[in-house]
Scaffold this active site. Structure first.
Site, PDB file in Angstrom:
ATOM      1  N   LYS A 152       2.165  19.113 114.204  1.00 60.20           N
ATOM      2  CA  LYS A 152       1.565  20.397 113.834  1.00 60.20           C
ATOM      3  C   LYS A 152       1.529  20.611 112.317  1.00 60.20           C
ATOM      4  O   LYS A 152       0.784  21.455 111.825  1.00 60.20           O
ATOM      5  CB  LYS A 152       2.287  21.564 114.521  1.00 60.20           C
ATOM      6  N   ASP A 153       2.326  19.826 111.570  1.00 58.09           N
ATOM      7  CA  ASP A 153       2.334  19.940 110.102  1.00 58.09           C
ATOM      8  C   ASP A 153       1.252  19.092 109.432  1.00 58.09           C
ATOM      9  O   ASP A 153       1.043  19.192 108.228  1.00 58.09           O
ATOM     10  CB  ASP A 153       3.696  19.494 109.535  1.00 58.09           C
ATOM     11  N   ARG A 207       0.419  32.408 112.418  1.00 54.30           N
ATOM     12  CA  ARG A 207       0.112  32.432 113.851  1.00 54.30           C
ATOM     13  C   ARG A 207       1.161  33.238 114.620  1.00 54.30           C
ATOM     14  O   ARG A 207       0.826  34.098 115.437  1.00 54.30           O
ATOM     15  CB  ARG A 207       0.062  30.987 114.387  1.00 54.30           C
ATOM     16  N   ARG A 208       2.447  32.958 114.343  1.00 50.50           N
ATOM     17  CA  ARG A 208       3.510  33.693 115.036  1.00 50.50           C
ATOM     18  C   ARG A 208       3.522  35.155 114.616  1.00 50.50           C
ATOM     19  O   ARG A 208       3.722  36.043 115.438  1.00 50.50           O
ATOM     20  CB  ARG A 208       4.862  33.034 114.734  1.00 50.50           C
ATOM     21  N   ARG A 263      11.368  30.891 105.292  1.00 52.81           N
ATOM     22  CA  ARG A 263      11.036  29.519 104.891  1.00 52.81           C
ATOM     23  C   ARG A 263      12.270  28.633 104.955  1.00 52.81           C
ATOM     24  O   ARG A 263      13.382  29.099 105.056  1.00 52.81           O
ATOM     25  CB  ARG A 263      10.499  29.527 103.457  1.00 52.81           C
ATOM     26  N   ARG A 267      16.713  28.044 108.038  1.00 50.62           N
ATOM     27  CA  ARG A 267      16.170  29.265 108.643  1.00 50.62           C
ATOM     28  C   ARG A 267      17.180  29.910 109.592  1.00 50.62           C
ATOM     29  O   ARG A 267      17.325  31.128 109.629  1.00 50.62           O
ATOM     30  CB  ARG A 267      14.860  28.952 109.377  1.00 50.62           C
ATOM     31  N   CYS A 281      -9.066  26.419 105.862  1.00 51.30           N
ATOM     32  CA  CYS A 281      -8.353  27.680 105.586  1.00 51.30           C
ATOM     33  C   CYS A 281      -7.211  27.869 106.562  1.00 51.30           C
ATOM     34  O   CYS A 281      -7.332  27.539 107.746  1.00 51.30           O
ATOM     35  CB  CYS A 281      -9.331  28.848 105.712  1.00 51.30           C
TER      36      CYS A 281
END
Length: 307
Positions: A80-81, A126-127, A144, A150, A235
């Site tokens: 996903k990164d 998104r979250r 972050r 985190r 974007c």
């Protein structure tokens, strides 16, 4: 098999776990390996939200350069990164079998705040958007760092909770008892999957990695990332996507969603198609979103992120 395959990775605990996982699989096949850890800009700059850093590739760029310069042969990433467009000369060499796609809420105290005022932390647009869509009276703050950092920041804060990917916490045994599954939250495209990239010209290494590839995960993540690529145009935006293969009727169930930054606007798609249609499913689904108001919403998101 004389060549030693040099495995590039970020130096966080989770990234190293992923690299060692790939290393073990290659070693089991008889290949020699070496792990080389580097710090990415995304790990170093922790005082700015990801979208301000030009999020696309912030965690992968350093390893891309190391590969192009010949310092490492492959790089292991949380898929996903990884940007949907890879640098010239670098190719997707293996997608490993997917772990959990779920987002989870790690919370402190009790869950009464869900029905009242609350503060939730996440570094993901998104979250953030999905949380505000479901809990419009809540406040969302930026968070972050790697998963260990985190988790530590959450414990030291006055926040009610923070959102994490279940797969990351499970891989390094960091998933606490005080969590709930957010089954209503559509995950990031390719969440829970690991990607290994290699140099296109390196046939030896690509052949080795092809033996690790999980075809079902490759197909569903391709659909999700194609959806993302068609929508975003470079974007950052609150985009979720999840494709699942159903063996019983040989079909793909796809869910895709685009939110406004504040979660008030939502454009979604939910469809089941025969497996034969998988190659264009992400593209056509994104086109439907764009035609149903997504083009205007993406333009608004871009303008808001520039402010």
């Amino acid at each position: 098999m004389n060549k030693t395959i040099r495995i590039g990775t970020r130096d966080s605990e989770l990234a190293l776990w992923q690299a060692h996982n790939v290393e073990k699989r290659l070693n089991d096949l008889g290949y020699k390996t070496e792990i080389i850890a580097v710090k990415s800009q995304g790990d170093i700059i922790l005082d700015k939200p990801l979208y301000e850093l030009g999020i696309t590739g912030i965690f992968t760029k350093t390893l891309d350069i190391a590969m192009i310069n010949g310092q490492v042969d492959i790089a292991v990433h949380s898929m996903k990164d990884v940007p949907t467009a890879l640098p010239i000369g670098i190719v997707q060499a293996a997608v490993l079998e997917r772990a959990s796609t779920l987002d989870i809420l790690v919370y402190k105290g009790n869950l009464d705040f869900l029905n009242e005022q609350g503060t939730i932390a996440t570094g993901s647009l998104r979250r953030q958007a999905q949380w505000l869509s479901k809990y419009p009276t809540h406040k969302v703050v930026d968070l972050r760092g790697n998963v260990n950092t985190r988790m530590q920041k959450l414990q030291q804060s006055d926040w009610n909770g923070a959102v994490f990917a279940a797969a990351g916490l499970e891989r390094i045994n960091l998933k606490p008892s005080n969590y709930i599954d957010l089954e209503w939250m559509i995950p990031a495209p390719a969440q829970g999957a690991m990607l290994v990239v290699a140099m296109q010209k390196d046939a030896f290494t690509r052949d080795a990695l092809s033996q690790l590839n999980h075809i079902e995960t490759e197909i569903v993540t391709y659909i999700e990332r194609q959806f993302l690529k068609t929508l975003e145009g470079g974007c950052t935006a609150p985009i979720g996507a999840l494709a699942k293969y159903n063996e019983e009727d040989d079909s793909i169930h796809f869910q895709g969603v685009l939110f406004s930054l504040d979660g008030k606007e939502k454009i979604e798609i939910d469809k089941i198609v025969p497996i034969e249609e998988w190659k264009k499913l992400g593209f056509y689904s994104a086109q439907e979103i764009l035609n149903n108001g997504g083009t205007k919403l993406m333009s608004e998101i871009k303008n808001n992120l520039k402010k």
